[in-house]
Design a protein around this motif. Structure first.
Motif, short mmCIF file in Angstrom:
data_model
loop_
_atom_site.label_atom_id
_atom_site.label_comp_id
_atom_site.label_asym_id
_atom_site.label_seq_id
_atom_site.Cartn_x
_atom_site.Cartn_y
_atom_site.Cartn_z
N SER A 94 0.83 -1.20 0.00
CA SER A 94 0.00 0.00 0.00
C SER A 94 0.86 1.25 0.00
O SER A 94 0.57 2.24 -0.69
N ALA A 95 1.96 1.23 0.77
CA ALA A 95 2.87 2.38 0.79
C ALA A 95 3.53 2.57 -0.58
O ALA A 95 3.73 3.71 -1.03
N PHE A 96 3.84 1.46 -1.26
CA PHE A 96 4.45 1.55 -2.58
C PHE A 96 3.50 2.20 -3.59
O PHE A 96 3.88 3.17 -4.27
N VAL A 97 2.27 1.69 -3.70
CA VAL A 97 1.35 2.28 -4.67
C VAL A 97 0.99 3.70 -4.25
O VAL A 97 0.76 4.58 -5.10
N GLY A 98 0.96 3.94 -2.94
CA GLY A 98 0.66 5.28 -2.46
C GLY A 98 1.72 6.29 -2.86
O GLY A 98 1.42 7.43 -3.21
N GLU A 99 2.97 5.87 -2.81
CA GLU A 99 4.05 6.77 -3.22
C GLU A 99 3.92 7.11 -4.70
O GLU A 99 4.12 8.26 -5.11
N GLN A 100 3.58 6.10 -5.53
CA GLN A 100 3.39 6.37 -6.95
C GLN A 100 2.22 7.34 -7.17
O GLN A 100 2.30 8.24 -8.03
N PHE A 101 1.15 7.16 -6.40
CA PHE A 101 0.01 8.07 -6.52
C PHE A 101 0.40 9.49 -6.14
O PHE A 101 0.05 10.46 -6.82
N GLU A 102 1.12 9.65 -5.03
CA GLU A 102 1.52 10.98 -4.59
C GLU A 102 2.42 11.67 -5.62
O GLU A 102 2.27 12.87 -5.87
N LEU A 103 3.33 10.91 -6.21
CA LEU A 103 4.17 11.47 -7.26
C LEU A 103 3.32 11.94 -8.44
O LEU A 103 3.56 13.01 -9.02
N GLU A 104 2.34 11.14 -8.80
CA GLU A 104 1.44 11.50 -9.90
C GLU A 104 0.66 12.76 -9.58
O GLU A 104 0.57 13.70 -10.38
N LEU A 105 0.06 12.80 -8.40
CA LEU A 105 -0.77 13.94 -8.02
C LEU A 105 0.06 15.21 -7.89
O LEU A 105 -0.35 16.28 -8.35
N GLU A 106 1.22 15.11 -7.28
CA GLU A 106 2.07 16.29 -7.12
C GLU A 106 2.52 16.83 -8.48
O GLU A 106 2.54 18.05 -8.70
N ASP A 107 2.88 15.93 -9.38
CA ASP A 107 3.30 16.37 -10.71
C ASP A 107 2.15 17.04 -11.45
O ASP A 107 2.33 18.10 -12.07
N ARG A 108 0.98 16.43 -11.39
CA ARG A 108 -0.18 17.00 -12.09
C ARG A 108 -0.60 18.33 -11.49
O ARG A 108 -0.97 19.27 -12.22
N ALA A 109 -0.57 18.45 -10.18
CA ALA A 109 -1.00 19.69 -9.53
C ALA A 109 0.01 20.81 -9.68
O ALA A 109 -0.35 21.97 -9.90
N ASN A 110 1.30 20.48 -9.57
CA ASN A 110 2.34 21.51 -9.53
C ASN A 110 2.96 21.84 -10.87
O ASN A 110 3.54 22.91 -11.04
N SER A 111 2.85 20.92 -11.82
CA SER A 111 3.48 21.14 -13.13
C SER A 111 2.47 21.07 -14.26
O SER A 111 2.34 22.01 -15.05
N TRP A 112 1.74 19.98 -14.35
CA TRP A 112 0.80 19.78 -15.47
C TRP A 112 -0.32 20.82 -15.48
O TRP A 112 -0.61 21.42 -16.52
N LEU A 113 -0.93 21.05 -14.34
CA LEU A 113 -2.08 21.97 -14.29
C LEU A 113 -1.69 23.40 -14.66
O LEU A 113 -2.34 24.03 -15.51
N PRO A 114 -0.62 23.98 -14.05
CA PRO A 114 -0.23 25.34 -14.43
C PRO A 114 0.19 25.45 -15.90
O PRO A 114 0.12 26.53 -16.48
N ALA A 115 0.65 24.33 -16.48
CA ALA A 115 1.13 24.37 -17.87
C ALA A 115 0.02 24.59 -18.87
O ALA A 115 0.27 25.04 -20.00
N ARG A 116 -1.21 24.30 -18.50
CA ARG A 116 -2.32 24.41 -19.46
C ARG A 116 -2.44 25.83 -20.03
O ARG A 116 -2.57 26.02 -21.25
N ALA A 117 -2.39 26.83 -19.16
CA ALA A 117 -2.53 28.21 -19.62
C ALA A 117 -1.35 28.60 -20.52
O ALA A 117 -1.53 29.34 -21.50
N ILE A 118 -0.16 28.11 -20.19
CA ILE A 118 1.04 28.41 -20.98
C ILE A 118 0.91 27.82 -22.38
O ILE A 118 1.20 28.47 -23.39
#
Length: 360
Positions: A208-232
């Motif tokens: 559970s910790a393993f899949v959770g780490e992958q999820f957190e990496l995905e969410l952090e990337d999408r929230a902090n990089s992918w989402l702001p990139a849309r307007a750019i």
């Protein structure tokens, strides 16, 4: 929690575990109300009745009762707008995903809703498909087309890695016991697997910790990089005709955190009903004056290795002065052997490469 002083209990089944319930439990613990919840892994219906919330066992999907199983014969639920039958991971995400995003990132409104769908499509849906035995492509149609695998990728999925936690002899050596994060066990007898309940639960927590780490990496990337990139990317898309009258070349401005542009480009093209127009994207390697620039062929679809128009065949695998001679463009650095990317010492040079390539 019916009692403010009572620790909530998450219930799931014991025995062999899969990636979907490993993720489901982790997701629930991202919510404030389940952050310190204990965990019971059992198939005893009387014990499951005592749990605050139950996933992947019990034969019931009822949000009002906080019961989220998908194994019952009549279960056909899917995520809105999708066709993949949900697993326990998808059920938890469908019912709690927006709240999880808010709890983890603080986002609300349209940005949260965009991430809610994006995270399902790019991460959670694969858990649902895997657990329900749904292939990405129809295997019957693949056989009809005589398409065969080039190699076996069975061991290269999150689900296959989680499965190893069930069997690997040393998986739990040195691991904390099942009281990690306030977790308790059911106290059930030694399961048929031969492992004690405590060892089995400890393995589950590691998975559970393993899949959770992958999820957190995905969410952090999408929230902090992918989402702001849309307007750019949208701005770059609207300005593309200044580089090519037909809008086939797009220039992505440099950002230190990166600009994941490909997903957004495909989505924006679809929204603007101009799919397939952009062939090449240009971007700087860094923000230093006189830095090198890259030219990247746009893929047929997000994540595809096929491109709408690869860089010219004659340029592929050629470098430096030889490439400049072949292409007729000064300052060339390289073009990859597959033609998906190239480089030039200046923006002007990269743009000239793109302008030549669109018509070759």
């Amino acid at each position: 929690m019916s009692d403010g002083s009572k620790v909530p209990v998450i219930g799931t089944h014991n025995g062999h575990f899969h990636a979907d319930e490993a993720l489901a439990v982790f997701l629930l613990r991202l919510l404030p109300e389940y952050r310190h919840a204990s965990l019971v892994r059992t198939r005893d219906p009387d014990l499951l009745k005592t749990c605050t919330i139950v996933v992947d066992v019990g034969g019931v999907h009822d949000d009002s009762l906080r019961r989220y199983d998908h194994h019952q014969r009549e279960f056909v639920a899917t995520f809105p707008g999708k066709q993949t039958k949900l697993s326990s991971a998808g059920l938890v995400w469908m019912h709690y995903g927006r709240d999880i995003i808010h709890a983890y990132t603080g986002l609300d409104g349209a940005d949260r809703d965009l991430l809610y769908v994006k995270i399902y499509e790019d991460f959670v849906e694969a858990f649902d498909g895997n657990d329900n035995g749904i292939a990405v492509y129809d295997p019957t149609e693949l056989r009809k087309a005589s398409i065969e695998k080039k190699f076996n990728d069975k061991g290269f999925t999150i689900a296959s890695i989680v499965n190893r936690y069930n069997y690997a002899p040393s998986a739990c050596e040195g691991a904390d016991g099942p009281t990690v994060n306030g977790t308790t066990t059911s106290g059930a007898p030694v399961p048929q697997s031969g492992k004690s309940q405590d060892e089995e639960d400890s393995r589950f927590l590691r998975a559970s910790a393993f899949v959770g780490e992958q999820f957190e990496l995905e969410l952090e990337d999408r929230a902090n990089s992918w989402l702001p990139a849309r307007a750019i990317v949208k701005q770059a898309f609207t300005e593309r005709t200044q580089y090519d009258p037909k809008g086939r070349i797009m220039v992505i401005p440099y950002r230190p955190e990166g600009v994941p542009w490909a997903d957004h480009l495909h989505a924006i093209e679809s929204e603007m009903q101009s799919s397939g127009q952009v062939l090449y994207a240009l971007f700087a390697e860094n923000d230093q004056p006189g830095c090198k620039w890259r030219i990247r062929a746009v893929s047929l679809e997000p994540g595809s290795f096929e491109n709408r128009k690869g860089l010219p065949e004659a340029w592929r695998g050629v470098r430096d002065e030889e490439l400049s001679k072949v292409s007729g463009v000064a300052g060339c650095v390289f073009v990859h052997a597959s033609g998906f990317i190239g480089g030039n010492g200046t923006f002007e040079g990269a743009l000239e490469m793109a302008k030549k390539a669109v018509d070759m």
